[in-house]
Structures are given as structure tokens and as C-alpha cells.
Motif scaffolding. Sequence first.
Motif, PDB file in Angstrom:
ATOM      1  N   ARG A   1      36.940  31.332 -44.348  1.00 52.41           N
ATOM      2  CA  ARG A   1      36.354  32.564 -44.878  1.00 52.41           C
ATOM      3  C   ARG A   1      37.372  33.694 -44.997  1.00 52.41           C
ATOM      4  NH1 ARG A   1      34.721  32.246 -39.564  1.00 52.41           N
ATOM      5  NH2 ARG A   1      35.184  34.066 -38.247  1.00 52.41           N
TER       6      ARG A   1
ATOM      7  N   TRP B   1      38.304  31.308 -51.206  1.00 45.55           N
ATOM      8  CA  TRP B   1      37.365  32.159 -51.940  1.00 45.55           C
ATOM      9  C   TRP B   1      37.558  32.054 -53.449  1.00 45.55           C
ATOM     10  CZ3 TRP B   1      33.008  33.647 -50.238  1.00 45.55           C
ATOM     11  CH2 TRP B   1      32.825  33.927 -48.884  1.00 45.55           C
TER      12      TRP B   1
ATOM     13  N   THR C   1      35.925  28.868 -54.438  1.00 39.88           N
ATOM     14  CA  THR C   1      34.479  29.084 -54.362  1.00 39.88           C
ATOM     15  C   THR C   1      33.975  29.872 -55.560  1.00 39.88           C
ATOM     16  OG1 THR C   1      34.497  28.996 -51.941  1.00 39.88           O
ATOM     17  CG2 THR C   1      32.655  30.143 -52.980  1.00 39.88           C
TER      18      THR C   1
ATOM     19  N   GLY D   1      31.373  28.434 -58.236  1.00 43.21           N
ATOM     20  CA  GLY D   1      30.088  29.112 -58.379  1.00 43.21           C
ATOM     21  C   GLY D   1      29.846  29.631 -59.781  1.00 43.21           C
TER      22      GLY D   1
ATOM     23  N   VAL E   1      38.653  21.391 -55.248  1.00 40.18           N
ATOM     24  CA  VAL E   1      38.312  21.195 -53.837  1.00 40.18           C
ATOM     25  C   VAL E   1      39.262  20.179 -53.207  1.00 40.18           C
ATOM     26  CG1 VAL E   1      36.535  20.353 -52.252  1.00 40.18           C
ATOM     27  CG2 VAL E   1      35.894  21.820 -54.169  1.00 40.18           C
TER      28      VAL E   1
ATOM     29  N   LEU F   1      35.840  22.941 -47.325  1.00 39.10           N
ATOM     30  CA  LEU F   1      35.981  23.700 -48.562  1.00 39.10           C
ATOM     31  C   LEU F   1      34.888  23.316 -49.552  1.00 39.10           C
ATOM     32  CD1 LEU F   1      37.532  25.722 -50.270  1.00 39.10           C
ATOM     33  CD2 LEU F   1      39.066  23.865 -50.979  1.00 39.10           C
ATOM     34  N   SER F   2      34.522  22.045 -49.574  1.00 42.40           N
ATOM     35  CA  SER F   2      33.427  21.602 -50.440  1.00 42.40           C
ATOM     36  C   SER F   2      32.121  22.280 -50.036  1.00 42.40           C
ATOM     37  CB  SER F   2      33.288  20.079 -50.361  1.00 42.40           C
ATOM     38  OG  SER F   2      32.250  19.618 -51.197  1.00 42.40           O
TER      39      SER F   2
ATOM     40  N   MET G   1      31.802  25.119 -48.421  1.00 45.37           N
ATOM     41  CA  MET G   1      31.898  26.543 -48.707  1.00 45.37           C
ATOM     42  C   MET G   1      31.753  26.821 -50.195  1.00 45.37           C
ATOM     43  SD  MET G   1      35.047  29.127 -47.834  1.00 45.37           S
ATOM     44  CE  MET G   1      35.142  30.776 -48.551  1.00 45.37           C
ATOM     45  N   SER G   2      32.503  26.076 -51.009  1.00 45.07           N
ATOM     46  CA  SER G   2      32.490  26.344 -52.448  1.00 45.07           C
ATOM     47  C   SER G   2      31.146  26.012 -53.065  1.00 45.07           C
ATOM     48  CB  SER G   2      33.609  25.558 -53.144  1.00 45.07           C
ATOM     49  OG  SER G   2      33.423  24.169 -52.983  1.00 45.07           O
ATOM     50  N   GLN G   3      30.533  24.906 -52.628  1.00 42.34           N
ATOM     51  CA  GLN G   3      29.239  24.538 -53.187  1.00 42.34           C
ATOM     52  C   GLN G   3      28.104  25.348 -52.574  1.00 42.34           C
ATOM     53  OE1 GLN G   3      28.437  20.452 -54.327  1.00 42.34           O
ATOM     54  NE2 GLN G   3      30.458  19.835 -53.580  1.00 42.34           N
TER      55      GLN G   3
ATOM     56  N   PHE H   1      28.191  28.641 -51.129  1.00 44.01           N
ATOM     57  CA  PHE H   1      28.222  29.989 -51.702  1.00 44.01           C
ATOM     58  C   PHE H   1      28.143  29.927 -53.225  1.00 44.01           C
ATOM     59  CE2 PHE H   1      30.153  31.015 -47.569  1.00 44.01           C
ATOM     60  CZ  PHE H   1      29.438  32.153 -47.240  1.00 44.01           C
ATOM     61  N   GLY H   2      28.810  28.909 -53.789  1.00 44.80           N
ATOM     62  CA  GLY H   2      28.823  28.795 -55.250  1.00 44.80           C
ATOM     63  C   GLY H   2      27.446  28.581 -55.824  1.00 44.80           C
TER      64      GLY H   2
END
Length: 428
Positions: free
Chosen positions: A224, A230, A233, A237, A340, A353-354, A356-358, A360-361
Motif C-alpha cells: 500500500r 498503486w 492497481t 481498475g 501483475v 499484488l493481484s 490489491m489490483s483486482q 481496489f480495481g
Amino acid sequence: MVRSSNAARTGAWLVLLALVVVSVNLRPTITTVAGVMNQVNGAFGLDPSLLPLLGTLPVLAFGVSGPIAPWLARKVGAAPAIGLALMVLAGALVLRVVLPALLLPGTFLAGTAIMTASVLVPQIVKANHGTGWWTGLCTMGFGLGAALGAGLVQPLEQAFGGSLAWALAVWALPAVAGAILILGTRRTTAAGAGVPDLATAARSWAAGGGAPASDATGKVTPLRKQRTAWAVTAFFGLQAMLYFAITSWLAVYLMSKGLSPADAAALLAWFSLAGLPASLLAPVLASRPRVLRVLAPGLGISVAVALIGVLLAPAALQFPMVGVLGVVQSAGFGLGMALVVIRSAGPQSAGKLSAMSQGFGFALASLGPLAAGLLHTWTGRWEATFLALAAEALVLAGAGFFAIRGPVASIESVEPSAETHTKPELVR
């Protein structure tokens, strides 16, 4: 030795086959409903005012259920977690038919299951040293599933004697098949050991992508607090927000241009089919830094141009214009999945990371169908919707620019060394 090598190679192909079948199952739940949105209220007794919510619920579930996948993978392993998610997906699809009053909760549950499986696909790819071809085949599976869902829903409805509910529920069968396949690979995916590296690109991504983010003592910075995480992400997103807004309302927009419901549904399927080659090739091309330098920001600009083309084109030219939009949009999704893998240091980092990105995304993406529908409702026209989506695509280009720069995202501790501070960035 030869026998061991052959066994490892066979295991790798079985893992790849299972991942592709899993990927095919992760979009029909959305595109089947999008293609027959105007029939859902009659088939399930749903209040017409809740139709925008129906289109938003799966994506909203994606956004809030991101942490489930890493937690479940730690408890039971990545492959069993995906298998369990697909079984839950199958149950949710059948539940909506048996109890139509649970259409909305069942759709949310299906979205949660899809998100759980989707998050873990890059982690298994990374653990098995999968190259861009692996990521490309998986993202192509997403597109193929989306196309099959949109294109087969009406033929299936006719095959089931006009029952839309069972035409939607029949997708539980491939979900069960995917669960069986991925569970059969659990020993291989548990460790990622003994699986041959099919090319050198996967190794070079991390080696050339900059050192993992850490401080002077070697302690790793949380994702984060990592700029690269970010940026990836944001890219994921924004492209997802565009995808779900387009798939939710494209058929409705095309009918406003004078196309029949059947032709509009067919063009929605074409949107996904046209993008299949791009979803395969984008991750492969992304493994080449010189191409990635142009590809990451260029895709956002291309999507903006394609959206304006669909808006301005007459009904007779929608087939080629929707095809172009499908190509650039699917390439964006393929690149989002590839980033990712490319921009993470190892399997655990890829999994986080997957998530987080998916997570929040998709939380961001859940606003896409709702915002697009509200803009159309407020203005009574489609110009504002398409112009807003085109503006978002330009922001996507900016996210792509930053996602390919700086150190790779990592949660795996590293020892401080001179090499940590001298490795080049992926793109300068």
C-alpha cells in the motif's frame, strides 16, 4: 532424468490447461445477463428499477471480496481455493433458478466466487514460471468466456423452451468441470517446483524491472506504500471500469441505433470475440520493454479513439467499430493481468499484488455500469456517457505510463546490497 523432465513438462501443460478452463468460467455470469438485460425483469420478477443494480452487483462483489483469495490460499492452497470458488459459483448460478427471489444475492455470491478465482490465477502463473504466453492464454480464456456467454444465451434460452433462468444456470456445468481440472493440479501448483520455464522472459521481467521496494535495512515496504503497486492497481481498475461499463450498456446503446435485440446481443459477443487475439498477444508483447514503453500508455489513447468511433458510427458501420473497440479493450485487460506478473518480485508478491489490483480495481470498476447508466438517464442521450468513458481512457493511459516505471512490487524480504540500488528500471 528424461522421464522426470517429461513429467514436469506434462505437469506444466496440465496446469496451463486448467488455468485456461478456469478463466473461461470467469465472465459468462456477467455477459449472459448483459445480453438479455431487457428480459430479466420478466423472467425473474425483478423490479425494472433494479436492473442497473443487477449489472453492478458482480463488479461490486469483486471490489469487496479481494482479501478472501489470499487468505483462502494460505489456508488450503491456491489450486484448492480456486476449485472451491468455482463450486460456489456453480451453486450460486443454480440457486438463482431454484429461488428466483435470490437473484440479486445469488449474483453477488457468484461475483465473490469469480473474484476469488481470478485473483489466484496470476499467483499460479508466477509460481509455475509462466511466460507471457501463459498470461495471454488465460486472458484469452476470459474473453472467450465473455463471448460464449453473450453469444449463446439466446440459443440456450430457445433450447430450454424459452426459459431464460435455465439458460443462465447451465453455466454451472463448465464451472464444475473447471473445479475438477484445477483440483487435479493441486500438487503441481502447491509448490511450483519442477515445472519448466517455457522461455526466459519471465525471469527477465523481475531481473530488469528494478529492485524490490525496500528500505536501507532490507525491510520490505508494504504494497500500500509502493508506487508501482498503486499504478498497476489504477491501470487494472480503470480498464476494468471501462470493460464493465461497455459490456453492461453496449447492447442497449446499439438498440437505440436501430438494431434488433438479437443483432445487438450478437455485436456484444463480437466485441469479446474480436478481442481474443489481442488478449493473447498483449501479455506476450509486454515482455519486451521497448514494446511495453509504447503499449502501456498507448492502449488508453486507443480505447478513447475507439469509443468515439462507436459513438459517431451509423448502425451499418457498428460491426467494424465494435470490433476495433473489442481489440483495444481486450488488449488492455491482457496487459493489466500481465503487469501483475511482470511488476511483482515473486509468487507471493504476485498474489498480493493481484488481490490489491483486482480488489481496489474492481471496487472502482463497480462504478462504471452505474455511472454510465445514470449519465444516460440524466441526459437522455449517449454522448455524455461515451465522452466520459473516453476521458477515463485517457487517464488509463497515464496510469499505464507510471505502472511500467520504478521498482517491482514486492512483499518478499531481500538483503540490502549494492545490486539493490544499481538495477535499472524496466523503462526509463
